[in-house]
Design a protein around this motif. Structure first.
Motif, PDB file in Angstrom:
ATOM      1  N   LEU A 421     -23.262  16.273   4.716  1.00 28.71           N
ATOM      2  CA  LEU A 421     -21.876  16.149   4.281  1.00 28.71           C
ATOM      3  C   LEU A 421     -21.724  14.952   3.351  1.00 28.71           C
ATOM      4  O   LEU A 421     -22.223  13.865   3.629  1.00 28.71           O
ATOM      5  N   GLN A 422     -21.030  15.153   2.227  1.00 27.45           N
ATOM      6  CA  GLN A 422     -20.813  14.087   1.257  1.00 27.45           C
ATOM      7  C   GLN A 422     -19.334  13.712   1.258  1.00 27.45           C
ATOM      8  O   GLN A 422     -18.456  14.580   1.305  1.00 27.45           O
ATOM      9  N   ALA A 423     -19.049  12.408   1.169  1.00 22.70           N
ATOM     10  CA  ALA A 423     -17.669  11.944   1.167  1.00 22.70           C
ATOM     11  C   ALA A 423     -17.567  10.690   0.320  1.00 22.70           C
ATOM     12  O   ALA A 423     -18.537   9.935   0.167  1.00 22.70           O
ATOM     13  N   SER A 424     -16.384  10.473  -0.228  1.00 20.89           N
ATOM     14  CA  SER A 424     -16.104   9.250  -0.978  1.00 20.89           C
ATOM     15  C   SER A 424     -14.671   8.840  -0.718  1.00 20.89           C
ATOM     16  O   SER A 424     -13.784   9.683  -0.536  1.00 20.89           O
ATOM     17  N   THR A 425     -14.445   7.519  -0.699  1.00 18.74           N
ATOM     18  CA  THR A 425     -13.129   6.967  -0.414  1.00 18.74           C
ATOM     19  C   THR A 425     -12.864   5.810  -1.370  1.00 18.74           C
ATOM     20  O   THR A 425     -13.750   5.000  -1.631  1.00 18.74           O
ATOM     21  N   ALA A 426     -11.640   5.741  -1.873  1.00 24.61           N
ATOM     22  CA  ALA A 426     -11.197   4.608  -2.692  1.00 24.61           C
ATOM     23  C   ALA A 426      -9.807   4.209  -2.231  1.00 24.61           C
ATOM     24  O   ALA A 426      -8.905   5.051  -2.164  1.00 24.61           O
ATOM     25  N   LEU A 427      -9.647   2.937  -1.881  1.00 23.03           N
ATOM     26  CA  LEU A 427      -8.382   2.452  -1.337  1.00 23.03           C
ATOM     27  C   LEU A 427      -8.052   1.104  -1.958  1.00 23.03           C
ATOM     28  O   LEU A 427      -8.897   0.212  -2.013  1.00 23.03           O
ATOM     29  N   THR A 428      -6.830   0.963  -2.443  1.00 23.46           N
ATOM     30  CA  THR A 428      -6.300  -0.336  -2.840  1.00 23.46           C
ATOM     31  C   THR A 428      -5.030  -0.566  -2.039  1.00 23.46           C
ATOM     32  O   THR A 428      -4.190   0.334  -1.896  1.00 23.46           O
ATOM     33  N   ALA A 429      -4.893  -1.765  -1.494  1.00 19.99           N
ATOM     34  CA  ALA A 429      -3.771  -2.035  -0.599  1.00 19.99           C
ATOM     35  C   ALA A 429      -3.496  -3.528  -0.560  1.00 19.99           C
ATOM     36  O   ALA A 429      -4.286  -4.347  -1.039  1.00 19.99           O
ATOM     37  N   VAL A 430      -2.360  -3.868   0.033  1.00 17.90           N
ATOM     38  CA  VAL A 430      -1.969  -5.259   0.271  1.00 17.90           C
ATOM     39  C   VAL A 430      -1.755  -5.424   1.768  1.00 17.90           C
ATOM     40  O   VAL A 430      -1.047  -4.629   2.397  1.00 17.90           O
ATOM     41  N   LEU A 431      -2.386  -6.451   2.326  1.00 19.13           N
ATOM     42  CA  LEU A 431      -2.277  -6.728   3.754  1.00 19.13           C
ATOM     43  C   LEU A 431      -1.331  -7.902   3.962  1.00 19.13           C
ATOM     44  O   LEU A 431      -1.572  -9.008   3.471  1.00 19.13           O
ATOM     45  N   ASP A 432      -0.226  -7.634   4.670  1.00 13.14           N
ATOM     46  CA  ASP A 432       0.730  -8.678   5.043  1.00 13.14           C
ATOM     47  C   ASP A 432       0.660  -8.866   6.552  1.00 13.14           C
ATOM     48  O   ASP A 432       0.506  -7.897   7.310  1.00 13.14           O
ATOM     49  N   ALA A 433       0.785 -10.108   6.977  1.00 10.57           N
ATOM     50  CA  ALA A 433       0.710 -10.391   8.408  1.00 10.57           C
ATOM     51  C   ALA A 433       1.722 -11.465   8.772  1.00 10.57           C
ATOM     52  O   ALA A 433       1.954 -12.427   8.019  1.00 10.57           O
ATOM     53  N   ARG A 434       2.324 -11.276   9.932  1.00 13.91           N
ATOM     54  CA  ARG A 434       3.192 -12.279  10.528  1.00 13.91           C
ATOM     55  C   ARG A 434       2.715 -12.483  11.957  1.00 13.91           C
ATOM     56  O   ARG A 434       2.714 -11.550  12.765  1.00 13.91           O
ATOM     57  N   LEU A 435       2.278 -13.694  12.273  1.00 14.03           N
ATOM     58  CA  LEU A 435       1.753 -14.004  13.590  1.00 14.03           C
ATOM     59  C   LEU A 435       2.675 -15.016  14.251  1.00 14.03           C
ATOM     60  O   LEU A 435       2.897 -16.110  13.718  1.00 14.03           O
ATOM     61  N   ARG A 436       3.218 -14.620  15.373  1.00 13.40           N
ATOM     62  CA  ARG A 436       4.125 -15.487  16.131  1.00 13.40           C
ATOM     63  C   ARG A 436       5.217 -16.029  15.218  1.00 13.40           C
ATOM     64  O   ARG A 436       5.490 -17.214  15.160  1.00 13.40           O
ATOM     65  N   LYS A 437       5.819 -15.094  14.453  1.00 12.99           N
ATOM     66  CA  LYS A 437       6.954 -15.346  13.564  1.00 12.99           C
ATOM     67  C   LYS A 437       6.603 -16.224  12.369  1.00 12.99           C
ATOM     68  O   LYS A 437       7.503 -16.716  11.670  1.00 12.99           O
ATOM     69  N   GLN A 438       5.319 -16.412  12.097  1.00 15.94           N
ATOM     70  CA  GLN A 438       4.894 -17.169  10.921  1.00 15.94           C
ATOM     71  C   GLN A 438       4.181 -16.234   9.947  1.00 15.94           C
ATOM     72  O   GLN A 438       3.225 -15.550  10.316  1.00 15.94           O
ATOM     73  N   ALA A 439       4.665 -16.211   8.690  1.00 19.65           N
ATOM     74  CA  ALA A 439       4.078 -15.327   7.686  1.00 19.65           C
ATOM     75  C   ALA A 439       2.777 -15.914   7.155  1.00 19.65           C
ATOM     76  O   ALA A 439       2.678 -17.111   6.871  1.00 19.65           O
ATOM     77  N   LEU A 440       1.755 -15.054   7.040  1.00 17.29           N
ATOM     78  CA  LEU A 440       0.471 -15.440   6.473  1.00 17.29           C
ATOM     79  C   LEU A 440       0.437 -15.047   5.003  1.00 17.29           C
ATOM     80  O   LEU A 440       1.159 -14.132   4.580  1.00 17.29           O
ATOM     81  N   PRO A 441      -0.378 -15.710   4.207  1.00 17.70           N
ATOM     82  CA  PRO A 441      -0.489 -15.311   2.797  1.00 17.70           C
ATOM     83  C   PRO A 441      -0.940 -13.860   2.675  1.00 17.70           C
ATOM     84  O   PRO A 441      -1.795 -13.381   3.429  1.00 17.70           O
ATOM     85  N   ALA A 442      -0.358 -13.151   1.720  1.00 20.43           N
ATOM     86  CA  ALA A 442      -0.724 -11.748   1.503  1.00 20.43           C
ATOM     87  C   ALA A 442      -2.128 -11.655   0.922  1.00 20.43           C
ATOM     88  O   ALA A 442      -2.560 -12.511   0.138  1.00 20.43           O
ATOM     89  N   LEU A 443      -2.850 -10.603   1.320  1.00 23.08           N
ATOM     90  CA  LEU A 443      -4.210 -10.362   0.833  1.00 23.08           C
ATOM     91  C   LEU A 443      -4.267  -9.008   0.151  1.00 23.08           C
ATOM     92  O   LEU A 443      -3.733  -8.017   0.653  1.00 23.08           O
ATOM     93  N   GLU A 444      -4.910  -8.969  -1.008  1.00 20.90           N
ATOM     94  CA  GLU A 444      -5.119  -7.725  -1.727  1.00 20.90           C
ATOM     95  C   GLU A 444      -6.489  -7.164  -1.363  1.00 20.90           C
ATOM     96  O   GLU A 444      -7.486  -7.888  -1.367  1.00 20.90           O
ATOM     97  N   LEU A 445      -6.531  -5.858  -1.039  1.00 17.30           N
ATOM     98  CA  LEU A 445      -7.755  -5.206  -0.580  1.00 17.30           C
ATOM     99  C   LEU A 445      -8.140  -4.089  -1.542  1.00 17.30           C
ATOM    100  O   LEU A 445      -7.280  -3.378  -2.062  1.00 17.30           O
ATOM    101  N   ALA A 446      -9.436  -3.941  -1.743  1.00 18.48           N
ATOM    102  CA  ALA A 446      -9.972  -2.806  -2.498  1.00 18.48           C
ATOM    103  C   ALA A 446     -11.219  -2.328  -1.759  1.00 18.48           C
ATOM    104  O   ALA A 446     -12.192  -3.072  -1.628  1.00 18.48           O
ATOM    105  N   PHE A 447     -11.171  -1.070  -1.270  1.00 18.49           N
ATOM    106  CA  PHE A 447     -12.265  -0.530  -0.457  1.00 18.49           C
ATOM    107  C   PHE A 447     -12.792   0.748  -1.096  1.00 18.49           C
ATOM    108  O   PHE A 447     -12.019   1.592  -1.556  1.00 18.49           O
ATOM    109  N   THR A 448     -14.110   0.883  -1.139  1.00 16.84           N
ATOM    110  CA  THR A 448     -14.740   2.112  -1.611  1.00 16.84           C
ATOM    111  C   THR A 448     -15.847   2.511  -0.646  1.00 16.84           C
ATOM    112  O   THR A 448     -16.477   1.658  -0.012  1.00 16.84           O
TER     113      THR A 448
END
Length: 796
Positions: A421-448
């Protein structure tokens, strides 16, 4: 003579006709039997048995009739009771009868093996039209008041069904059966148009519909036919019915148990399927491809999910999901319309440690939201080939206290059913996080991802929005076994920006208890990882770290030009591949320390939490001289205490006195000494340390202020000390240094020398003991303030 012959021939013909009529009356049952047998031989009928047969000029009947036969690995028996046939005896000779009426029809079918039908076949759905079926039968109308079917199968056991059937100019047929204690009803009717029919199927439980299917077949154009289909399903009773079918028929539809899967809601399907009159279908392997090429279809499927529980994985999932699509020329395209689904996920499903869940204040069930604002495109250009793509999708996990959100900008996934079986994936996204009501810097993701389950090439790139942090992970992975290798390259190009955004969060979470500030610097971490399975403890890794041109401060102590280089191997036990090199251009803990150099290593694999370090070299420029490590020494972080000895060389007394920041003191001289340090817990102990002046000695000049002179006017000893120190030429200066576990620092200062203007330059010896509770050794060197105060308060 001629007239006689004519009369004789006429009489002979009449006698023949009469004889034929008598013959037919006497042998009609046998003629009917032969005709029926000849016609039914194509369906495997090998025997016909009559009982109570009676016949007349325009009709016949039988109290009992039995057919036996076999067809394509199916054995069957058909029993007719109280059957009546209307006919014209001249039509009987041509194989046709008029109307047939049966009070009951019993059919028993037993599957004796797999179907032997193979190869390319032509399926003619239009041939199923009631008018066309009846046109192929040797009768004009059919009426069955009651028919019963019993079907035997090695796989599913016995199925019993019953119904009635009536056909004249239109067909009206009905079938009822019970499957897994649910009533199944099928109704087939022909329309007013001979080229149309209606089929209705429904499954009932307690007079309520579990599922319904309504299909209408009609002619759309020449040699083209259309099915219009509508279907509904109630999820909970339908799933329970399928589970019971699985048990009673010993089949495996793949439905999880009720404890692992519960679905409450309903679905509605509307579809139109168009096909040519003759569907050319090949063997099983080519069936799907052949059907796709000849069918055209469109559909709309709406699913209202009121509650979906997946056992211990997730619960309370709800939302409305709608599919819309079409099939044309073998290409399937569908769209999952924008939707929002919410639910709860168990922490163990995400493999989150219990202390993490507690720290993030997530609770026993973590809220999960999946929200799309654009359609999800699902395309299959050919059998076994699929692609999924969407934009602007959101997956969020958590609640008001802690929330992690993945904003998908673009997702493309393709799969080809090849070997493997052959497969391919391409993903671009932005990861936002808030931990214990504190916002973390946003991270840009690129996955293949590209490859097959046994060999997939993976790539992941991570960066903050300012590009101060960039990380690239690439490698190959066997998804079945976990064997693979990866390379991680992480770079910090703007340490100041990254630290400015990270430090407040670390302090908020009590992960940083000091006032570390970074103003500049770059960092890079390169890691190679190899593994044989998914167990992290079995992995092997090599890492190389470099930190360059870093400047900042720690608890008010400034530093410049910090550089670090290190290479090590191991996961939980580290061993250095090359010595750890640390250099520091300058350090200002109240005075200047410059050109700091440290070289250390982990010569043996050691637990990283409490390593055994070999300190191979250390040196620093301070007080005009150096502080050095005379020989390599070990440091065991697992031990209750460690000892190390540092040597002071060419220290200038003037630089030490300058720590007072008082222009009334001038000192000259060169010092050396030894500082034996013992570290226990968070305490530093100095035992028998010392500093001493090198020959020929030096000079101390202290110019007392008017206030000090006024204080000494009533203290002769203090006045004498001030006079001596106004221009004291010492030949000997030695200070004992002691720092106990309680933090008490004792400096025992011994001076020997003279003042040319006092006591005719006579040699004088005096001792001064200074005690202060202070922990850091370097801060102890700032006790000159206390030293002056001791001198001013009196000699010992």
């Amino acid at each position: 003579m001629i007239r006689f012959r004519t009369i004789a021939l006429t009489l002979l013909l009449l006698l023949g006709i009469a004889g034929a009529g008598v013959y037919l009356l006497l042998h009609l049952p046998e003629l009917l039997r032969l005709q029926a047998r000849n016609y039914l031989q194509q369906y495997g009928v090998d025997d016909i048995h009559f009982e109570g047969l009676h016949a007349g000029p325009r009709g016949a009947g039988a109290d009992y009739l039995v057919l036996h036969g076999a067809y394509d690995n199916y054995a069957y028996e058909v029993t007719l009771n109280n059957g009546q046939v209307q006919y014209d005896w001249r039509a009987v000779l041509g194989g046709k009868v008029g109307a047939i009426r049966l009070s009951s029809l019993d059919i028993v079918v037993e599957q004796t093996g797999d179907s032997t039908t193979r190869g390319r076949q032509a399926l003619l759905p239009a041939s199923l039209l009631p008018q066309r079926v009846m046109a192929q039968l040797p009768l004009a109308s059919l009426d069955i008041a009651q028919w019963n079917l019993r079907y035997h199968s090695p796989q599913i056991g016995v199925i019993d069904a019953s119904g009635e059937l009536a056909f004249d100019t239109r067909l009206d047929a009905r079938l009822t059966t019970t499957l897994a204690n649910r009533r199944l009803l099928a109704e087939l009717q022909s329309g007013a148009n001979p080229d149309s029919m209606h089929l209705n199927l429904s499954v009932h439980e307690n007079q309520a519909d579990i599922t319904t299917v309504s299909a209408r077949l009609s002619a759309a154009a020449q040699d083209t036919w259309v099915w219009d289909i509508q279907a509904t399903a109630q999820h909970t009773p339908l799933i329970q019915w399928l589970r019971e079918l699985e048990q009673s028929w010993n089949i495996t539809p793949g439905i999880p148990s009720a404890t692992a899967f519960t679905l409450l809601g309903n679905s509605v399907l509307t579809a139109r399927i168009q096909h040519p009159e003759a569907l050319m279908l090949g063997a099983q392997a080519q069936f799907v491809d052949a059907a796709r090429q000849q069918l055209q279809a469109s559909f709309l499927l709406s699913n209202e999910i009121r509650r979906l529980d997946l056992g211990a994985v997730a619960s309370g999932i709800s939302g409305t999901v709608t599919f819309e699509g079409e099939l044309a020329q073998g290409r399937f395209e569908s769209a999952l319309q924008p939707f929002k689904v919410e639910g709860l996920v168990a922490p163990k499903t995400l493999s989150l440690p219990a202390d993490w869940v507690h720290w993030m204040r997530l609770g026993d069930d973590i809220p999960l939201t999946l929200h799309t604002t654009e359609p999800v495109q699902i395309i299959s250009p050919a059998p076994g080939s699929w692609s999924v793509g969407t934009e602007n999708a959101l997956i969020s996990l958590g609640d008001k206290a802690s929330l992690i959100s993945l904003h998908t900008r673009n997702l493309d996934f393709t799969m080809r059913d090849e070997d493997p079986l052959q497969a391919s994936t391409a993903l671009t996204a932005v990861l936002d996080a808030r931990l214990r009501k504190q916002a973390l810097p946003a991270l840009e993701l690129a996955f293949t991802q590209r490859g097959n389950p046994q060999h997939s090439a993976l790539s992941l790139q991570v960066a903050d929005t300012a590009r101060s942090l960039q990380a690239a992970l690439s490698g190959d992975l066997d998804l079945a076994t976990g064997e693979g290798k990866f390379q991680l390259d992480t770079q910090v190009t703007n340490l100041q920006h990254l630290w400015a955004n990270s430090a407040p969060l670390l302090r908020h979470f009590d992960l940083l208890n000091n006032t570390l500030d970074l103003r500049s610097g770059t960092a890079r971490l390169r890691t190679d990882v190899r593994g044989k399975r998914f167990d992290i403890a079995s992995w092997e890794q090599q890492s190389y770290l470099s930190l360059e041109s870093t400047a900042g401060s720690l608890d008010g102590v400034g530093f410049e030009g910090l550089s670090v280089s290190a290479g090590w191997t191991g996961i939980d036990r580290w061993k250095t591949l090359q010595p750890v090199e640390i250099t520091l251009a300058s350090l200002t803990p109240g005075f200047v320390v410059s050109d700091v150099r440290l070289r250390a290593s982990l010569p043996r694999a050691t637990p990283i939490a409490r390593p055994q370090v070999s300190i191979e070299a250390f040196s620093a420029d301070m007080f005009g001289g150096k502080l050095t490590l005379p020989a390599a020494q070990s440091w065991d972080f697992a031990a209750p205490g460690n000892s190390i000895t540092l040597l002071a060389r060419q220290w200038q007394l003037g630089d030490l006195v300058a720590l007072q920041h008082n222009a009334d003191i001038e000192a000259q001289g060169t010092l050396e000494g030894e500082l034996p340090l013992t570290v226990t817990g968070s305490r530093i102990i100095i035992d028998k340390g010392y500093l001493r002046a090198l020959p020929p000695g030096g000079l101390i000049r202290y110019i007392a202020t008017d206030a000090n002179r006024a204080l000494a006017s009533n203290n002769p000893e203090l006045e004498m000390a001030l006079n001596l120190l106004s221009d004291f030429r010492y030949q000997r200066l030695q200070s004992a240094v002691e720092l106990d576990e309680a933090g008490n620092l004792l400096l025992g200062l011994s001076l020997a020398g003279s003042n040319p203007s006092q006591f005719d330059g006579q040699a004088i010896n005096f001792n001064i003991n200074v005690e202060q509770n202070i922990d850091p050794l370097l801060q102890s060197l700032r006790l000159s303030d206390n030293l002056v105060k001791r001198i001013e308060s009196g000699l010992e």
